[in-house]
Design an enzyme around this catalytic site. Structure first.
Site, PDB file in Angstrom:
ATOM      1  N   LYS A  62      -0.528 -23.695  16.463  1.00  0.00           N
ATOM      2  CA  LYS A  62      -0.172 -22.278  16.465  1.00  0.00           C
ATOM      3  C   LYS A  62      -0.696 -21.649  17.753  1.00  0.00           C
ATOM      4  O   LYS A  62      -1.879 -21.386  17.898  1.00  0.00           O
ATOM      5  CB  LYS A  62      -0.763 -21.532  15.263  1.00  0.00           C
ATOM      6  CG  LYS A  62      -0.161 -20.123  15.141  1.00  0.00           C
ATOM      7  CD  LYS A  62      -1.093 -19.125  14.500  1.00  0.00           C
ATOM      8  CE  LYS A  62      -2.105 -18.529  15.438  1.00  0.00           C
ATOM      9  NZ  LYS A  62      -1.565 -17.693  16.544  1.00  0.00           N
TER      10      LYS A  62
ATOM     11  N   GLU B  93     -14.270 -23.257  19.512  1.00  0.00           N
ATOM     12  CA  GLU B  93     -14.711 -22.908  20.861  1.00  0.00           C
ATOM     13  C   GLU B  93     -14.497 -21.405  20.972  1.00  0.00           C
ATOM     14  O   GLU B  93     -13.376 -20.932  21.036  1.00  0.00           O
ATOM     15  CB  GLU B  93     -13.909 -23.700  21.900  1.00  0.00           C
ATOM     16  CG  GLU B  93     -14.594 -23.750  23.247  1.00  0.00           C
ATOM     17  CD  GLU B  93     -14.236 -22.567  24.113  1.00  0.00           C
ATOM     18  OE1 GLU B  93     -15.068 -21.618  24.203  1.00  0.00           O
ATOM     19  OE2 GLU B  93     -13.142 -22.552  24.677  1.00  0.00           O
TER      20      GLU B  93
ATOM     21  N   CYS C 103     -13.593 -17.607  28.717  1.00  0.00           N
ATOM     22  CA  CYS C 103     -14.856 -17.597  27.962  1.00  0.00           C
ATOM     23  C   CYS C 103     -15.996 -18.112  28.826  1.00  0.00           C
ATOM     24  O   CYS C 103     -17.165 -17.854  28.539  1.00  0.00           O
ATOM     25  CB  CYS C 103     -14.709 -18.427  26.686  1.00  0.00           C
ATOM     26  SG  CYS C 103     -13.979 -20.033  26.985  1.00  0.00           S
TER      27      CYS C 103
ATOM     28  N   GLU D  21     -18.200  -9.511  25.771  1.00  0.00           N
ATOM     29  CA  GLU D  21     -17.469 -10.344  26.713  1.00  0.00           C
ATOM     30  C   GLU D  21     -16.492  -9.435  27.462  1.00  0.00           C
ATOM     31  O   GLU D  21     -15.590  -8.853  26.864  1.00  0.00           O
ATOM     32  CB  GLU D  21     -16.718 -11.426  25.930  1.00  0.00           C
ATOM     33  CG  GLU D  21     -16.352 -12.614  26.760  1.00  0.00           C
ATOM     34  CD  GLU D  21     -15.798 -13.762  25.929  1.00  0.00           C
ATOM     35  OE1 GLU D  21     -15.682 -14.854  26.493  1.00  0.00           O
ATOM     36  OE2 GLU D  21     -15.475 -13.578  24.751  1.00  0.00           O
TER      37      GLU D  21
END
Length: 484
Positions: free
Chosen positions: A181, A257, A291, A388
């Site tokens: 997906k 992750e 990331c 982030e």
């Protein structure tokens, strides 16, 4: 190649059991070019029933696929690797159109993505078991490595091709079937990849692709239905926690992750030019939408002004524009939400005392662009120190004591990657060992490589991708004991 000429070559339906098919309710969802805000095309918008059909196809294909010789599985991956390398420009254009990164970076991603297929094509035939005797001498013990079974792979929008190959490569090599997906913003690279894998000889039902804008409705029944045996997810920590809870209902083997909040530490003895180059790489790759992007810069106060000035000069000189333009070095952010988040984080930092050395604004549209930005004198209470950023913003704080810098670097729920610049060997190892992260870039602004394990600690995730350990996530080890 005319840029939009690539789009007709990309399937826009679901791939279920080897057949391209529309969603069961006929719905479609638009794919938008973030450089213009214009719709590129639409793809099938899967329903929960389509998700279940994809799982059923993966289950049906699992037995025969697990029995397929490892060499054959490896050769399929090798052929797919060669096909992508031969078609790098087409894949790069697809990535740039749907995600925005400059074509040069998109070509780099396509090659990096292909490399996972090559690496795991070589690992497919190295799934060694074990034979030995128990220490008491009374039994023989055999250990077999077997595929975990049907897998659900969920990928993010920021590396739309590489995140697919990083999961599909080891799954194929291990003998697992899959439902992929992709992120709703960037489904085209995954659909193009599935097409290449089919042409490379991947049997029907081994890889099924479900594009959907209704992720929550579609994914939960897949995870809780009992047929999926492995979840591999790359995305935000927030969604990762939710999926982990859902996976727990059927004890699904899970690798995650998740987000990062990477510290970038520059000691007083660092080679400043090298540190600045490393900072540009670690911050600006993918417009900061990674990331692994350097988020919090901790620079020794004796070199902080020099570092900020040099970094601002480098970042201010970068050309912002559509990724399709050959001169562009910084593309748009992914969508209006991504842009407003970066704008709010910078405004908050400035309100709390940060000084804008360069950038700090979003140019007028169209598209979701933000100027490369360097902020000095950033207060630790600023929101961007705890969030982030996912944008082209370098936020610099200073320190005088190394242990204090490490403590501040570790003061976060995340622990994916850390960067350290120093020429002192003792400090290099001491700080690398003390940083609570899964990876360290030591005098290096990039850590990712298909041949090495990628992953984090704390709330940055569970498990590793790539390297020799990457395939372990898709295997179970069966013990067979026999008396001597």
């Amino acid at each position: 190649m005319a840029h939009h000429d690539v789009l007709p070559s990309v399937p826009t339906q679901l791939l279920i059991g080897g057949k391209w098919t529309d969603s069961s309710d006929g719905a479609r969802t638009d794919v938008v070019d973030p450089a213009t805000g214009q719709t590129l095309c639409s793809v099938a918008d899967a329903t929960p029933a389509d998700g279940q059909a994809a799982v059923a196809a993966a289950v049906a294909a699992q037995r025969d696929w697990a029995a397929t010789p490892a060499r054959e599985r490896g050769e399929i991956l090798r052929r797919a690797y060669e096909a992508i390398i031969a078609d790098v420009d087409r894949f790069a254009t697809i990535i740039t159109l749907e995600m925005g990164k400059p074509l040069a970076e998109a070509r780099g991603e396509a090659k990096y993505a292909a490399e996972f297929l090559r690496w795991f094509s070589e690992e497919a035939v190295r799934l060694d078991g074990h034979f030995g005797h128990t220490p008491d001498g009374n039994s023989r013990a055999m250990v077999l490595a077997q595929p975990v079974g049907p897998c659900l792979l969920i990928t993010p929008w920021n590396f739309p091709l590489a995140m697919g190959t990083r999961k599909i490569g080891p799954a194929v090599a291990a003998g697992c079937t899959m439902v992929l997906k992709p992120a709703p913003q960037t489904p085209l690279a995954s659909l193009a990849l599935a097409s290449v894998l089919s042409e490379a000889g991947l049997p029907d039902g081994v890889l099924n692709v479900v594009t959907t804008n209704r992720a929550a409705e579609v994914v939960e029944p897949m995870l809780t239905g009992g047929d999926i045996r492995k979840l591999s997810f790359t995305g935000s920590t927030e969604v990762g926690r939710l999926l982990l809870a859902q996976a727990a209902t059927k004890v699904v083997k899970t690798s995650l992750e998740l987000g990062g909040n990477a510290p970038f530490i520059v000691l007083d003895d660092a080679d400043l030019d090298r540190a600045v180059e490393g900072a540009v790489t670690a911050k600006m790759r993918n417009m900061g939408e990674a990331c692994t992007a350097a988020n919090r810069f901790f620079v020794h106060e004796s070199v902080a002004e020099d570092f900020a000035g040099k970094l601002a000069e480098r970042m201010g000189a970068l050309t912002v524009g559509s990724g399709l333009e050959s001169t562009s070095q910084v593309g748009p952010l992914i969508d209006p939400d991504g842009l407003s988040k970066v704008t709010e984080l910078v405004d908050d930092a400035v309100a709390k005392g940060a000084r804008v050395v360069v950038g700090g604004t979003a140019p007028d549209g169209p598209g979701y662009f933000y100027q490369p930005t360097v902020l000095a004198d950033v207060h630790p209470d600023s929101d961007l120190c705890r969030t982030e950023i996912f944008g082209p913003v370098a936020a610099i704080q200073t320190f005088t004591d190394v242990d204090d810098a490490v403590a501040r670097a570790n003061d976060t729920e995340w622990g994916l990657v850390g960067y350290l610049f120093t020429q002192d060997l003792d400090k290099a190892f001491r700080v690398s060992e003390a940083m609570e992260v899964g990876m360290v870039g030591l005098n290096a602004g990039i850590v990712s490589n298909p041949a090495t394990p990628f992953g984090g600690v704390k709330q940055s995730g569970i498990g590793r991708e790539g390297g020799r350990v990457g395939i372990e996530e898709f295997l179970e080890h069966k013990l067979i004991v026999m008396p001597r």
